[in-house]
Design an enzyme around this catalytic site. Sequence first.
Site, PDB file in Angstrom:
ATOM      1  N   THR A  17       0.824  -1.213   0.000  1.00 37.71           N
ATOM      2  CA  THR A  17       0.000   0.000   0.000  1.00 37.71           C
ATOM      3  C   THR A  17       0.857   1.261   0.000  1.00 37.71           C
ATOM      4  O   THR A  17       0.469   2.286  -0.574  1.00 37.71           O
ATOM      5  CB  THR A  17      -0.956  -0.028   1.212  1.00 37.71           C
ATOM      6  OG1 THR A  17      -1.888  -1.087   1.004  1.00 37.71           O
ATOM      7  CG2 THR A  17      -1.720   1.262   1.388  1.00 37.71           C
ATOM      8  N   SER A  58       1.626  -7.477  -1.139  1.00 39.03           N
ATOM      9  CA  SER A  58       2.357  -8.524  -0.422  1.00 39.03           C
ATOM     10  C   SER A  58       1.573  -9.813  -0.245  1.00 39.03           C
ATOM     11  O   SER A  58       2.142 -10.835   0.115  1.00 39.03           O
ATOM     12  CB  SER A  58       2.846  -8.005   0.922  1.00 39.03           C
ATOM     13  OG  SER A  58       1.778  -7.809   1.823  1.00 39.03           O
ATOM     14  N   SER A  59       0.268  -9.803  -0.530  1.00 36.60           N
ATOM     15  CA  SER A  59      -0.464 -11.073  -0.493  1.00 36.60           C
ATOM     16  C   SER A  59      -0.038 -11.979  -1.656  1.00 36.60           C
ATOM     17  O   SER A  59      -0.374 -13.161  -1.681  1.00 36.60           O
ATOM     18  CB  SER A  59      -1.979 -10.822  -0.559  1.00 36.60           C
ATOM     19  OG  SER A  59      -2.297 -10.086  -1.719  1.00 36.60           O
ATOM     20  N   THR A  91       1.583  -4.514   4.027  1.00 39.99           N
ATOM     21  CA  THR A  91       1.340  -4.896   5.422  1.00 39.99           C
ATOM     22  C   THR A  91       0.761  -6.306   5.556  1.00 39.99           C
ATOM     23  O   THR A  91       0.869  -6.921   6.606  1.00 39.99           O
ATOM     24  CB  THR A  91       0.367  -3.905   6.086  1.00 39.99           C
ATOM     25  OG1 THR A  91      -0.848  -3.884   5.329  1.00 39.99           O
ATOM     26  CG2 THR A  91       0.960  -2.512   6.161  1.00 39.99           C
ATOM     27  N   ASP A  92       0.138  -6.812   4.474  1.00 37.95           N
ATOM     28  CA  ASP A  92      -0.538  -8.115   4.575  1.00 37.95           C
ATOM     29  C   ASP A  92       0.391  -9.209   5.086  1.00 37.95           C
ATOM     30  O   ASP A  92       0.002 -10.030   5.918  1.00 37.95           O
ATOM     31  CB  ASP A  92      -1.077  -8.548   3.205  1.00 37.95           C
ATOM     32  CG  ASP A  92      -2.334  -7.804   2.798  1.00 37.95           C
ATOM     33  OD1 ASP A  92      -2.690  -6.817   3.456  1.00 37.95           O
ATOM     34  OD2 ASP A  92      -2.955  -8.223   1.797  1.00 37.95           O
TER      35      ASP A  92
HETATM   36  N1  ASP Z   1      -2.550  -5.234   0.075  1.00 37.24           N
HETATM   37  C1  ASP Z   1      -1.481  -4.488   0.647  1.00 37.24           C
HETATM   38  C2  ASP Z   1      -0.231  -5.331   0.692  1.00 37.24           C
HETATM   39  O1  ASP Z   1       0.005  -6.053   1.637  1.00 37.24           O
HETATM   40  C3  ASP Z   1      -1.830  -4.023   1.981  1.00 37.24           C
HETATM   41  C4  ASP Z   1      -0.851  -3.075   2.562  1.00 37.24           C
HETATM   42  O2  ASP Z   1       0.262  -2.913   2.109  1.00 37.24           O
HETATM   43  O3  ASP Z   1      -1.236  -2.440   3.558  1.00 37.24           O
HETATM   44  O4  ASP Z   1       0.536  -5.256  -0.235  1.00 37.24           O
END
Ligand code: ASP
Length: 340
Positions: A17, A58-59, A91-92
Amino acid sequence: MEKTEQRRVVVVSTGGTIASRWQGTGYAAEAHGRDVLAAAALPEGVDVRVVDLFTVNSSRLTTRHQLAVVHAVREALADPQVDGVVVTHGTDTLEETAFLLDLYHRDPRPVVLTGAQRPLDDPDSDAAANLHDALLTASRVRDAGVLVVFDGLVHAARGTVKMHTVAPDAFADPCRPPLGKVGFGAVGPLPRLPRRAPLPLPAADAAAPRVDIVAHHCDADPLLFDAAVAAGAQGVVLVGTGAGNATPEFTEAVARAVRAGVLVAVTTRVPAGAVTPLYTGGGAVDLAAAGGVLTGRLRAAQARIAVLAALLSAEGAEERTALLRDIVGPADTPPPGHDG
Ligand code: ASP
């Protein structure tokens, strides 16, 4: 006025994100590291070099991506002029890459992971503040290992998990308070935590073993656990209920898998507290007797990283089990009666 010493930090950019923009239907990682950096105010006296490793949400990460991050960090720290490294990350799965990095980290200079909950192009984005704080931390601290800096808090990589889907204070260790704070141009002070010896670094192109996570719940039978083994999993994390419990049927499945050379770890779906061998009848007492390694305070995603690292670093079932126990560590397996 006293001139502050110039510090050098390498930023390894991986997406998430903190690098995401609106795509018409939703957000996706798009920005390169230099654009992410351009959005942040650099702390005074800090020079930054950006390594654009990849730009993904990151998922979608794989072991191959994560080993690339581990190697990029090692390369950055090979330069004695570098004072610290920041990894910008989605963050994932940040808790997974952070813990993997921590297992190989052997340097007094810090590695700091950060990200954002609100995208780069959001007027209220937390990207700039988090990156600023991460740079400040990476340029200042020593002997702190791998850290997660988010929303003004500094956390140890081990044990820290994503606790909220969208709130800015996204990370915490459910069993321990944060190490310290960062803000107003200062970091910490941070406590010095005991650290285990680093694992030998696997090759960046090491074959990634399959490691699955299977959850127990009411009505569960070991069908999915057995399916993971049949699919070729070399490691399986069983997410038990309560203190790490399942059923006699799961106990048999764990014993079968262990006999077949599969590394089995047992964690819990409960957010806080250590997996604790209290119950028989399919509980953690029996799962451990069947050869499952109880993973202390490691939640499922980091327990999986522990299994992955043990598989990457050791050959043979006994050595892998011993290494996994070592990674989990005695400090993470309190005796019954302890509140974990
Ligand atoms: N979907 C994002 C990721 O993990 C979420 C984030 O970065 O907060 O890449």
